[in-house]
Design an enzyme around this catalytic site. Structure first.
Site, PDB file in Angstrom:
ATOM      1  N   HIS A 156       0.819  -1.221   0.000  1.00 46.32           N
ATOM      2  CA  HIS A 156       0.000   0.000   0.000  1.00 46.32           C
ATOM      3  C   HIS A 156       0.848   1.264   0.000  1.00 46.32           C
ATOM      4  O   HIS A 156       0.345   2.339  -0.308  1.00 46.32           O
ATOM      5  CB  HIS A 156      -0.933   0.009   1.213  1.00 46.32           C
ATOM      6  N   ASP A 368       3.457   9.285  -0.808  1.00 44.67           N
ATOM      7  CA  ASP A 368       2.276   8.524  -0.407  1.00 44.67           C
ATOM      8  C   ASP A 368       2.041   7.430  -1.432  1.00 44.67           C
ATOM      9  O   ASP A 368       2.180   7.678  -2.632  1.00 44.67           O
ATOM     10  CB  ASP A 368       1.046   9.452  -0.367  1.00 44.67           C
TER      11      ASP A 368
HETATM   12  P1  ADQ Z   1      -3.063   5.928   4.766  1.00 46.77           P
HETATM   13  O1  ADQ Z   1      -1.652   6.358   4.977  1.00 46.77           O
HETATM   14  O2  ADQ Z   1      -3.858   5.765   5.983  1.00 46.77           O
HETATM   15  O3  ADQ Z   1      -3.164   4.608   3.885  1.00 46.77           O
HETATM   16  P2  ADQ Z   1      -4.937   7.324   2.862  1.00 46.77           P
HETATM   17  O4  ADQ Z   1      -4.846   6.631   1.566  1.00 46.77           O
HETATM   18  O5  ADQ Z   1      -5.135   8.792   2.721  1.00 46.77           O
HETATM   19  O6  ADQ Z   1      -3.682   7.111   3.800  1.00 46.77           O
HETATM   20  O7  ADQ Z   1      -6.168   6.729   3.625  1.00 46.77           O
HETATM   21  C1  ADQ Z   1      -6.664   7.325   4.770  1.00 46.77           C
HETATM   22  C2  ADQ Z   1      -8.111   6.879   4.970  1.00 46.77           C
HETATM   23  O8  ADQ Z   1      -8.479   7.149   6.307  1.00 46.77           O
HETATM   24  C3  ADQ Z   1      -9.064   7.622   4.063  1.00 46.77           C
HETATM   25  O9  ADQ Z   1     -10.066   6.747   3.662  1.00 46.77           O
HETATM   26  C4  ADQ Z   1      -9.596   8.713   4.980  1.00 46.77           C
HETATM   27  O10 ADQ Z   1     -10.895   9.154   4.671  1.00 46.77           O
HETATM   28  C5  ADQ Z   1      -9.566   8.041   6.330  1.00 46.77           C
HETATM   29  N1  ADQ Z   1      -9.333   9.049   7.369  1.00 46.77           N
HETATM   30  C6  ADQ Z   1      -8.248   9.821   7.519  1.00 46.77           C
HETATM   31  N2  ADQ Z   1      -8.416  10.671   8.547  1.00 46.77           N
HETATM   32  C7  ADQ Z   1      -9.630  10.443   9.044  1.00 46.77           C
HETATM   33  C8  ADQ Z   1     -10.413  11.013  10.100  1.00 46.77           C
HETATM   34  N3  ADQ Z   1      -9.982  12.044  10.828  1.00 46.77           N
HETATM   35  N4  ADQ Z   1     -11.625  10.505  10.331  1.00 46.77           N
HETATM   36  C9  ADQ Z   1     -12.099   9.487   9.574  1.00 46.77           C
HETATM   37  N5  ADQ Z   1     -11.429   8.923   8.560  1.00 46.77           N
HETATM   38  C10 ADQ Z   1     -10.223   9.396   8.299  1.00 46.77           C
HETATM   39  C11 ADQ Z   1      -2.222   3.690   3.296  1.00 46.77           C
HETATM   40  C12 ADQ Z   1      -1.145   4.315   2.413  1.00 46.77           C
HETATM   41  C13 ADQ Z   1      -1.794   5.160   1.329  1.00 46.77           C
HETATM   42  C14 ADQ Z   1      -2.774   4.310   0.535  1.00 46.77           C
HETATM   43  C15 ADQ Z   1      -3.729   3.572   1.440  1.00 46.77           C
HETATM   44  C16 ADQ Z   1      -4.594   2.591   0.682  1.00 46.77           C
HETATM   45  O11 ADQ Z   1      -0.258   5.104   3.183  1.00 46.77           O
HETATM   46  O12 ADQ Z   1      -0.822   5.697   0.462  1.00 46.77           O
HETATM   47  O13 ADQ Z   1      -3.542   5.151  -0.320  1.00 46.77           O
HETATM   48  O14 ADQ Z   1      -3.011   2.852   2.443  1.00 46.77           O
HETATM   49  O15 ADQ Z   1      -3.847   1.743  -0.107  1.00 46.77           O
END
Ligand code: ADQ
Length: 485
Positions: A156, A368
């Protein structure tokens, strides 16, 4: 149809529509619900001593199989090698790498132990899909336990350039372990290229692009396949959630306190890879250099803390608190707080509604894997009056979302310029960019991601029916005691 077995470090305590801190949780659970199967991994419990037993919970077609970790295993496998060594290295932060060989031993030990816990739950035709950097040695461990099933791996997070990966002392063991899978999935083509570069130049292996577009990899005495599978979202589901929340209390509260000012919005886990300090400074530069923007725009940053027991995370939290305090102290007026910095999680529906109410989605990680927030922000927009996405070139999502304003997160002036352009963008241009991105998100939604990976995993490995692991019955699942080591 074969059962799908998902293995990930954390099996999230998911409730429908509830908050979920990790993108992995959202993408994977949605995928598993469609196929049925099992999700196996750590429960999130850390025990100081005692016997650890697998807990099984059925929820519709999905069985959740979870197990706790002992304190030492948590410290070495999770806090240590996974999050203090691999996470910074894979996000190009060689300066933050902390390496302890005992942690690496613990990482391998926990992978072996977890694999041994899974073996009795497996059926011969299960397809196993392992997720993320915590579990790189998992296929090697399953193979050592006699498992012959197909095993795929999806990373990921980014796969780093060889010169960065070389900074992780056991880099060779890690890449050799990756080669025990039948299919390796990366988020983007650049990640796949970085992996192939290591194989060819550091591991004396060979890579070849096949007619089906997959890459065939030969290294460490094995042949496997690798490809890029950019993870998606369900854009129309998010759009519905966002529309439904348009008149809900969170949006009414936000609008009432904004007094028709525009809003720039960001949502991230509080992580040094997300570029929050640079982002705060670019917002400061915007209101510094364009006094007309003062009192006309607010920046809403939602960032729940994660991994708070690691020094680097305590550090980034302190730096952000200092930055937001400094910038607000410098510019705030009686009726205007420039930055609203909130440390909590929200339900997906609330986030979607807030995305729709904001004029700019400001997503600027330094590195990311994908960044699902960028995709969620676009999905949540009102097609008649969409907001603008300002997106880092170093988010995997930038490979797909050409309709965003793409920025370099190290260029503070460039980001401030992009914010100004986004805030002033005419409706027609916003609509055209939105339509372009939404079409892309629909074409590559999370089901397509899952189906493409599963299709390629079914083709990879070409294993015969007689080469299967000891069959597990459908009867009661044995309670598995913790191995001594
Ligand atoms: P993350 O590093 O966690 O994921 P991201 O892809 O942005 O990063 O996913 C975060 C998720 O958590 C999103 O669905 C977001 O809506 C949710 N989220 C964040 N803050 C929140 C809050 N305050 N309240 C509720 N929900 C919240 C890892 C990798 C990424 C990759 C994903 C998926 O680091 O690069 O995109 O996995 O593969």
């Amino acid at each position: 149809m074969s059962r799908l077995i998902i293995v990930s470090n954390r099996v999230a305590p998911i409730s429908e529509g509830g908050p979920a801190a990790g993108g992995l949780a959202v993408g994977v659970y949605d995928a598993l619900k469609e196929t049925g199967g099992m999700w196996f991994g750590w429960s999130g419990d850390v025990l100081s001593s005692g016997q650890l037993e697998i807990q099984l919970e059925e929820r519709g077609p999905v069985t959740f199989a979870t197990i706790g970790l002992l304190r030492r295993d948590y410290d070495q496998y999770y806090r240590g090698f996974s999050n203090a060594t691999l996470w910074p290295a894979f996000h190009y932060r060689a300066d933050l790498i902390q390496y302890d060989r005992h942690d690496f031993e613990g990482y391998c030990r926990v992978n072996t132990w977890l694999a041994q816990q899974l073996v009795p739950l497996l059926r011969p035709d299960d397809v196993i899909w392992v997720h993320d950097y915590h579990l790189i040695p998992f296929a090697q461990a399953l193979r050592a336990a006699g498992v012959k099933n197909r095993i795929g791996f999806f990373l990921h997070i980014p796969f780093p350039a060889s010169q960065v990966l070389l900074a992780v002392p056991p880099h060779r063991s890690l890449v050799e372990a990756l080669c025990a899978f039948d299919l390796l999935g990366f988020q983007t083509a650049p990640d796949l290229r970085a992996f192939c570069d290591y194989i060819v130049n550091e591991a004396a292996g060979a890579v070849e692009v096949r007619p089906d577009g997959l890459t065939s990899v030969r290294a460490f005495g094995r042949t496997l396949r690798a490809g890029a599978y950019p993870i998606g979202v369900y854009p129309d589901e998010i759009a519905e959630l966002a529309k439904a929340g348009e008149r809900g209390k969170p949006v009414r509260t936000l609008k009432a306190t904004l007094h028709s000012r525009k809003v720039i919005m960001s949502v991230d886990r509080l992580d040094y890879s997300k570029g929050l300090v640079e982002r705060f400074r670019a917002f400061e530069r915007l209101i510094d250099l364009a006094p007309a923007q003062r009192n006309q725009v607010s920046f809403l940053q939602i960032a729940p803390p994660t991994r708070a027991d690691l020094h680097a995370y305590q550090d980034i939290r302190l730096r952000l608190e200092a930055e937001s305090g400094r910038i607000n102290g410098r510019f705030a007026e009686l009726d205007w707080t420039p930055i609203r910095y909130i440390h909590r999680q929200y339900e997906r529906s609330v986030l979607a509604a807030l995305f729709r109410a904001s004029h700019v989605g400001y997503v600027t990680p330094l590195r990311d894997g994908m960044n699902l927030v960028a995709k969620e922000y676009v999905s949540a927009q009102d097609p008649e009056n969409p907001g603008v996405l300002v997106l880092s070139q170093f988010a995997g999502a930038a490979q797909e979302l050409g309709g965003a304003l793409i920025v370099n997160p190290f260029d503070i002036d460039g980001m401030a310029d992009a914010l100004a352009i986004a805030l002033a963008m005419p409706l027609e241009e916003r609509q055209a960019r939105y339509r372009d991105m939404m079409a892309q998100l629909r074409e590559n939604n999370v089901s397509v991601w899952r189906d493409n990976f599963m299709r390629d995993l079914a083709r990879a490995g070409e294993r015969s029916e007689d080469a299967v692991p000891p069959a597990a019955s459908d009867g009661p699942v044995p309670q598995v005691p913790l191995a001594a080591e």
